[in-house]
Scaffold this motif. Sequence first.
Motif, PDB file in Angstrom:
ATOM      1  N   VAL A  22       0.826  -1.210   0.000  1.00  0.00           N
ATOM      2  CA  VAL A  22       0.000   0.000   0.000  1.00  0.00           C
ATOM      3  C   VAL A  22       0.857   1.256   0.000  1.00  0.00           C
ATOM      4  N   SER A  23       1.943   1.268   0.801  1.00  0.00           N
ATOM      5  CA  SER A  23       2.774   2.465   0.890  1.00  0.00           C
ATOM      6  C   SER A  23       3.573   2.694  -0.388  1.00  0.00           C
ATOM      7  N   ASN A  24       3.675   1.667  -1.241  1.00  0.00           N
ATOM      8  CA  ASN A  24       4.404   1.813  -2.495  1.00  0.00           C
ATOM      9  C   ASN A  24       3.502   2.216  -3.664  1.00  0.00           C
ATOM     10  N   VAL A  25       2.224   2.336  -3.400  1.00  0.00           N
ATOM     11  CA  VAL A  25       1.301   2.743  -4.468  1.00  0.00           C
ATOM     12  C   VAL A  25       1.678   4.131  -4.981  1.00  0.00           C
ATOM     13  N   ARG A  26       1.986   5.034  -4.056  1.00  0.00           N
ATOM     14  CA  ARG A  26       2.303   6.420  -4.430  1.00  0.00           C
ATOM     15  C   ARG A  26       3.508   6.490  -5.380  1.00  0.00           C
ATOM     16  N   PRO A  27       4.672   5.954  -5.022  1.00  0.00           N
ATOM     17  CA  PRO A  27       5.813   6.035  -5.940  1.00  0.00           C
ATOM     18  C   PRO A  27       5.592   5.287  -7.246  1.00  0.00           C
ATOM     19  N   ILE A  28       4.876   4.167  -7.198  1.00  0.00           N
ATOM     20  CA  ILE A  28       4.628   3.411  -8.436  1.00  0.00           C
ATOM     21  C   ILE A  28       3.764   4.220  -9.392  1.00  0.00           C
ATOM     22  N   VAL A  29       2.679   4.787  -8.881  1.00  0.00           N
ATOM     23  CA  VAL A  29       1.780   5.564  -9.742  1.00  0.00           C
ATOM     24  C   VAL A  29       2.483   6.807 -10.282  1.00  0.00           C
ATOM     25  N   CYS A  30       3.169   7.543  -9.405  1.00  0.00           N
ATOM     26  CA  CYS A  30       3.867   8.762  -9.843  1.00  0.00           C
ATOM     27  C   CYS A  30       4.910   8.453 -10.911  1.00  0.00           C
ATOM     28  N   SER A  31       5.630   7.349 -10.741  1.00  0.00           N
ATOM     29  CA  SER A  31       6.656   6.969 -11.708  1.00  0.00           C
ATOM     30  C   SER A  31       6.045   6.580 -13.041  1.00  0.00           C
ATOM     31  N   LEU A  32       4.967   5.838 -13.004  1.00  0.00           N
ATOM     32  CA  LEU A  32       4.301   5.442 -14.248  1.00  0.00           C
ATOM     33  C   LEU A  32       3.757   6.656 -14.998  1.00  0.00           C
ATOM     34  N   LEU A  33       3.282   7.645 -14.260  1.00  0.00           N
ATOM     35  CA  LEU A  33       2.778   8.865 -14.896  1.00  0.00           C
ATOM     36  C   LEU A  33       3.907   9.598 -15.624  1.00  0.00           C
ATOM     37  N   VAL A  34       5.101   9.612 -15.009  1.00  0.00           N
ATOM     38  CA  VAL A  34       6.252  10.243 -15.664  1.00  0.00           C
ATOM     39  C   VAL A  34       6.596   9.505 -16.951  1.00  0.00           C
ATOM     40  N   VAL A  35       6.590   8.181 -16.897  1.00  0.00           N
ATOM     41  CA  VAL A  35       6.925   7.386 -18.087  1.00  0.00           C
ATOM     42  C   VAL A  35       5.922   7.638 -19.202  1.00  0.00           C
ATOM     43  N   VAL A  36       4.652   7.651 -18.863  1.00  0.00           N
ATOM     44  CA  VAL A  36       3.611   7.917 -19.868  1.00  0.00           C
ATOM     45  C   VAL A  36       3.822   9.285 -20.495  1.00  0.00           C
ATOM     46  N   TRP A  37       4.054  10.292 -19.662  1.00  0.00           N
ATOM     47  CA  TRP A  37       4.265  11.656 -20.168  1.00  0.00           C
ATOM     48  C   TRP A  37       5.507  11.735 -21.044  1.00  0.00           C
ATOM     49  N   ALA A  38       6.617  11.156 -20.580  1.00  0.00           N
ATOM     50  CA  ALA A  38       7.882  11.254 -21.308  1.00  0.00           C
ATOM     51  C   ALA A  38       7.824  10.531 -22.645  1.00  0.00           C
ATOM     52  N   VAL A  39       7.222   9.357 -22.685  1.00  0.00           N
ATOM     53  CA  VAL A  39       7.115   8.604 -23.945  1.00  0.00           C
ATOM     54  C   VAL A  39       6.228   9.345 -24.933  1.00  0.00           C
TER      55      VAL A  39
END
Length: 403
Positions: free
Chosen positions: A122-139
């Motif tokens: 549960v505590s890793n949801v935040r970094p996982i989601v934020c990181s995936l959003l960066v990848v989506v934006w950057a690609v």
Amino acid sequence: GRKRPSPIAAGRCQEELSSMSSPKTAAIGVGASLASLAICAGIAYAAGYPPTGNQLANDATLGPVIAYAAAVSMGIQWIAFVPAFVWQTERYYDLVGSITYTSVTLATLIYRLAYSNTDDLVSNVRPIVCSLLVVVWAVRLGSFLVKRVFRAGKDGRFDDVKPYFAAYLAAWTIQGLWVFLTLLPVLVVNTTSRNKAPFVADYVGWAVWLLGFSIEVVSDNQKSAFTALKTGKWIDTGLWSYSRHPNYFGEITLWVGQFIVGISVYQGGQWIAVLGPVWVFILLNYITGIPLLEKRADEKWGGNPEYEQYKKEVSILAIVPRKQARQISPTSHEAGTVVSLTPQDLEAGPSVEADYVIAAPAQTVKDLSSGTTRGAAQPPASAADVDADSQLTVASHAPGAQY
């Protein structure tokens, strides 16, 4: 349509470097590179201090982990610079920027997952989601910019910079700084020792990010479709009819969203993450984005009455309703009052109406600018009847006349 400068590349800096002589260019290039390194080191130290207690490894010998992220950001640029300088090409500059965003983000996420309690998903949801959003934006943005460069055949911003080692290296080093500063909120989220389940701030931040991302994608697609029409005019449709730079507004908004997500875990020096969205705003609004595009647009369409009216009505950044054309109130002027009108007052938005009787009809710019007033029996004046410096003199009152 106006060509959009890359939000990954520091275009204004390239233009300034290219205008200098060779020795001065070299000196400025070296200075820019050293300054970029100093800024990265200072911010990384502030965000990661102290190295024990506020980062997952909890090992003082490691130093601030965010400093490694800054080093990776710079290292990728320098590696890519070597072949770029040897073969004198800039075609992969934006692609490398996109790769850097993705690499640094995923590297810190892997660090997060390696040092955190794997049972506490549960505590890793935040970094996982934020990181995936960066990848989506950057690609998405990286592919958009790379396609644009390959269609054009080159990126003209680098024409006069590429031959000079120090100046061209500075352009790549500045991109490393750009990536690091922009990613600060996500880097802090991925390395902080604080583990908290997502709560209200996270969902608000993600919603803001989604809004900003949607605005950026839609506005980019609208601009591409308009540019393909080759009208030779500025875009004034879709989101561009409410903002002259909606893509930049979307980009600033999505990084504000990333910062909001981290509010629940920032502590101590980690609040320096606010520099992320602040940096994006300052850079796009005052340095390399909007000023550059506005200057090019003014050089191309400045003086065009329709374009000048577009600038008056449409916000430069925020997406807000258009300003309405100025309306002359029939009750606010007495006989003999001089009312200055522009062609845009007569042509755009609400009509300019009054309840005045005029001494004599006037049909031409000469008649109007010489002080002759327009006849009440005539139809409303058009842009062809008056120029920006003409004036209408109100003679006396009577309902129904239009100007």
